[in-house]
Scaffold this motif. Structure first.
Motif, mmCIF file in Angstrom:
data_model
loop_
_atom_site.group_PDB
_atom_site.id
_atom_site.type_symbol
_atom_site.label_atom_id
_atom_site.label_comp_id
_atom_site.label_asym_id
_atom_site.label_seq_id
_atom_site.Cartn_x
_atom_site.Cartn_y
_atom_site.Cartn_z
ATOM 1 N N GLU A 198 0.836 -1.209 0.000
ATOM 2 C CA GLU A 198 0.000 0.000 0.000
ATOM 3 C C GLU A 198 0.867 1.255 0.000
ATOM 4 O OE1 GLU A 198 -2.379 -0.468 3.470
ATOM 5 O OE2 GLU A 198 -3.717 -1.965 2.580
ATOM 6 N N ALA A 199 1.963 1.223 0.749
ATOM 7 C CA ALA A 199 2.868 2.380 0.797
ATOM 8 C C ALA A 199 3.481 2.635 -0.573
ATOM 9 C CB ALA A 199 3.957 2.146 1.840
ATOM 10 N N ARG A 200 3.891 1.559 -1.266
ATOM 11 C CA ARG A 200 4.498 1.725 -2.587
ATOM 12 C C ARG A 200 3.513 2.338 -3.583
ATOM 13 N NH1 ARG A 200 7.307 -3.120 -1.033
ATOM 14 N NH2 ARG A 200 5.619 -4.443 -1.801
ATOM 15 N N VAL A 201 2.270 1.862 -3.517
ATOM 16 C CA VAL A 201 1.248 2.411 -4.421
ATOM 17 C C VAL A 201 0.989 3.873 -4.092
ATOM 18 C CG1 VAL A 201 -1.192 2.277 -5.078
ATOM 19 C CG2 VAL A 201 0.155 0.178 -4.866
ATOM 20 N N LEU A 202 0.842 4.168 -2.813
ATOM 21 C CA LEU A 202 0.587 5.543 -2.397
ATOM 22 C C LEU A 202 1.743 6.460 -2.767
ATOM 23 C CD1 LEU A 202 -1.368 7.429 -0.891
ATOM 24 C CD2 LEU A 202 -0.216 6.803 1.247
ATOM 25 N N GLY A 203 2.960 5.926 -2.712
ATOM 26 C CA GLY A 203 4.138 6.736 -3.029
ATOM 27 C C GLY A 203 4.449 6.792 -4.513
ATOM 28 N N GLY A 204 3.656 6.086 -5.325
ATOM 29 C CA GLY A 204 3.876 6.112 -6.769
ATOM 30 C C GLY A 204 5.067 5.307 -7.226
ATOM 31 N N ILE A 205 5.482 4.325 -6.412
ATOM 32 C CA ILE A 205 6.621 3.466 -6.771
ATOM 33 C C ILE A 205 6.230 1.992 -6.562
ATOM 34 C CG2 ILE A 205 8.452 5.159 -6.405
ATOM 35 C CD1 ILE A 205 8.804 4.036 -3.566
ATOM 36 N N PRO A 206 5.242 1.503 -7.285
ATOM 37 C CA PRO A 206 4.696 0.155 -7.043
ATOM 38 C C PRO A 206 5.703 -0.975 -7.187
ATOM 39 C CG PRO A 206 3.913 1.029 -9.139
ATOM 40 C CD PRO A 206 4.561 2.164 -8.414
ATOM 41 N N GLU A 207 6.798 -0.754 -7.929
ATOM 42 C CA GLU A 207 7.786 -1.813 -8.130
ATOM 43 C C GLU A 207 9.029 -1.630 -7.250
ATOM 44 O OE1 GLU A 207 6.877 -4.301 -9.974
ATOM 45 O OE2 GLU A 207 5.013 -3.237 -10.491
ATOM 46 N N LEU B 14 11.150 5.433 1.602
ATOM 47 C CA LEU B 14 9.931 6.230 1.392
ATOM 48 C C LEU B 14 9.230 6.486 2.723
ATOM 49 C CD1 LEU B 14 7.693 7.445 -0.476
ATOM 50 C CD2 LEU B 14 6.680 5.145 -0.506
ATOM 51 N N LEU B 15 9.101 5.443 3.519
ATOM 52 C CA LEU B 15 8.425 5.580 4.810
ATOM 53 C C LEU B 15 9.185 6.528 5.735
ATOM 54 C CD1 LEU B 15 7.522 1.812 5.253
ATOM 55 C CD2 LEU B 15 5.857 3.665 5.015
ATOM 56 N N LEU B 16 10.507 6.449 5.723
ATOM 57 C CA LEU B 16 11.303 7.345 6.548
ATOM 58 C C LEU B 16 11.139 8.798 6.096
ATOM 59 C CD1 LEU B 16 14.590 5.254 6.889
ATOM 60 C CD2 LEU B 16 12.866 5.668 8.659
ATOM 61 N N SER B 17 11.030 8.999 4.794
ATOM 62 C CA SER B 17 10.823 10.367 4.304
ATOM 63 C C SER B 17 9.468 10.896 4.751
ATOM 64 C CB SER B 17 10.934 10.407 2.778
ATOM 65 O OG SER B 17 9.810 9.820 2.142
ATOM 66 N N TRP B 18 8.486 10.007 4.834
ATOM 67 C CA TRP B 18 7.163 10.425 5.307
ATOM 68 C C TRP B 18 7.221 10.821 6.779
ATOM 69 C CZ3 TRP B 18 3.695 6.027 2.844
ATOM 70 C CH2 TRP B 18 3.544 6.292 1.472
ATOM 71 N N ALA C 93 0.178 9.379 6.534
ATOM 72 C CA ALA C 93 -0.120 8.326 5.566
ATOM 73 C C ALA C 93 -0.548 7.053 6.296
ATOM 74 C CB ALA C 93 1.105 8.049 4.701
ATOM 75 N N GLY C 94 -1.618 6.446 5.820
ATOM 76 C CA GLY C 94 -2.161 5.271 6.471
ATOM 77 C C GLY C 94 -1.169 4.137 6.668
ATOM 78 N N PRO C 95 -0.425 3.718 5.635
ATOM 79 C CA PRO C 95 0.530 2.622 5.832
ATOM 80 C C PRO C 95 1.597 2.943 6.871
ATOM 81 C CG PRO C 95 0.127 2.981 3.492
ATOM 82 C CD PRO C 95 -0.521 4.123 4.221
ATOM 83 N N LEU C 96 2.066 4.179 6.884
ATOM 84 C CA LEU C 96 3.063 4.574 7.876
ATOM 85 C C LEU C 96 2.473 4.517 9.278
ATOM 86 C CD1 LEU C 96 5.766 5.738 8.783
ATOM 87 C CD2 LEU C 96 4.868 8.022 8.274
ATOM 88 N N GLY D 250 -15.442 5.067 22.460
ATOM 89 C CA GLY D 250 -15.025 4.958 21.073
ATOM 90 C C GLY D 250 -13.815 5.822 20.779
ATOM 91 N N PHE D 251 -13.098 5.444 19.734
ATOM 92 C CA PHE D 251 -11.907 6.160 19.284
ATOM 93 C C PHE D 251 -12.076 6.493 17.805
ATOM 94 C CE2 PHE D 251 -10.740 3.625 22.884
ATOM 95 C CZ PHE D 251 -9.812 4.376 23.593
ATOM 96 N N PHE D 252 -11.811 7.741 17.426
ATOM 97 C CA PHE D 252 -11.925 8.176 16.037
ATOM 98 C C PHE D 252 -10.594 8.755 15.577
ATOM 99 C CE2 PHE D 252 -16.168 8.650 17.907
ATOM 100 C CZ PHE D 252 -16.954 7.930 17.007
ATOM 101 N N ASP D 253 -10.176 8.377 14.361
ATOM 102 C CA ASP D 253 -9.009 8.994 13.758
ATOM 103 C C ASP D 253 -9.436 9.663 12.459
ATOM 104 O OD1 ASP D 253 -9.194 6.918 11.883
ATOM 105 O OD2 ASP D 253 -7.682 5.690 12.915
ATOM 106 N N THR D 254 -8.488 10.046 11.640
ATOM 107 C CA THR D 254 -8.840 10.841 10.466
ATOM 108 C C THR D 254 -9.503 10.030 9.349
ATOM 109 O OG1 THR D 254 -6.541 10.604 9.715
ATOM 110 C CG2 THR D 254 -7.143 12.648 10.854
ATOM 111 N N ARG D 255 -9.709 8.746 9.577
ATOM 112 C CA ARG D 255 -10.521 7.992 8.624
ATOM 113 C C ARG D 255 -11.945 8.519 8.592
ATOM 114 N NH1 ARG D 255 -9.329 1.987 10.632
ATOM 115 N NH2 ARG D 255 -9.606 3.123 12.598
ATOM 116 N N ILE D 256 -12.376 9.151 9.679
ATOM 117 C CA ILE D 256 -13.732 9.707 9.705
ATOM 118 C C ILE D 256 -13.766 11.084 9.061
ATOM 119 C CG2 ILE D 256 -13.736 10.976 11.924
ATOM 120 C CD1 ILE D 256 -16.448 9.437 12.457
ATOM 121 N N GLY D 257 -12.582 11.661 8.803
ATOM 122 C CA GLY D 257 -12.493 12.986 8.177
ATOM 123 C C GLY D 257 -11.419 13.835 8.819
ATOM 124 N N GLY D 258 -11.046 14.895 8.129
ATOM 125 C CA GLY D 258 -10.027 15.802 8.636
ATOM 126 C C GLY D 258 -10.500 16.576 9.850
#
Length: 239
Positions: A52-61, A70-74, A81-84, A152-160
């Motif tokens: 998922e991180a590779r796809v999100l970062g535009g480097i799928p391969e 990539l993750l460290l740069s994030w 970013a969700g994967p991070l 309950g716990f809410f994160d930004t999946r519910i919105g910004g």
């Protein structure tokens, strides 16, 4: 608390010092990310997250090393970013379970959360950190395990957090009218968004003496959770 039936609290700067996240948690995960991926890179959930991180970062391969870079740069960019977030949560869990990490929670926040829970108020968390990270901070806090207090716990999946629609969604999820909920945060933009959604809101400003609160341009500002309660009770007749 007059008219309030539920409380939604932010974490960073509100229940917990901002420095803990940026000076303790982020560096802890950064230092251990490569080793964690090397040790757990074959596990299904980690394989999926790296993809998922590779796809999100535009480097799928990309290779594993390139994906870690990539993750460290994030992390350095403070990118939400969700994967991070997911991988950080796994690393942090190891640290908490080993006793290396302990979530600092302001004493006044812990005391009032317990008091509100005892009174039957419904308690929720809404933070930009992942739901997993939220539960770790409160579950392994220096004030004891506080997770049983929260419904309950809410994160930004519910919105910004700067979007009124996010707070509307929280009210719907809680099946409560927004005006029966109180939002606590140290961020003026979040307070404005919650108020736009119809919630009551108090800005927690820990530079204000903890026993004091005041009204600033129509918005309540308090130095502690206890002062936030007094402010709401004092102003309730004017609502």
């Amino acid at each position: 608390m007059s008219e309030v039936r539920a409380i939604v609290t932010d974490i960073e700067g509100t229940t917990t010092p901002i420095a803990f996240v940026h000076q303790v948690l982020f560096p802890y995960a950064r230092e251990r990310l490569a080793a964690f991926v090397a040790a757990h890179g074959g596990e299904a959930e980690v394989v999926r997250t790296l993809a998922e991180a590779r796809v999100l970062g535009g480097i799928p391969e990309a290779s594993t090393d390139e994906t870690v870079a990539l993750l460290l740069s994030w992390i350095d960019e403070d990118r939400k970013a969700g994967p991070l977030k997911f991988l950080q949560g796994l690393i942090w869990r190891q640290g908490y379970e080993a006793g290396v990490l302990k979530g600092p929670v302001y004493a006044d926040a812990a005391a009032m959360l317990r008091r509100w829970h005892e009174r039957g108020l419904r308690l929720f968390v809404y933070s930009s950190g992942s739901e997993e990270a939220q539960k770790l901070i409160f579950g392994y806090s220096d004030q004891g395990d506080l997770t049983p207090l929260f419904e309950g716990f809410f994160d930004t999946r519910i919105g910004g957090k700067l979007e009124a629609s996010s707070y509307e969604a929280i009210a719907r999820a809680a099946q409560m009218p927004a005006d029966a909920m109180l939002f606590l945060s140290d961020h003026a933009g979040e307070i404005a968004a919650a108020r736009a959604a119809g919630m009551q809101a108090v800005l927690i400003d820990r530079a204000t003496p903890p026993e004091l609160w005041h009204d600033e341009a129509g918005a309540l500002v308090a130095g502690s959770f206890e002062a936030a309660e007094r402010a709401c009770m004092a102003t309730a007749p004017r609502r």
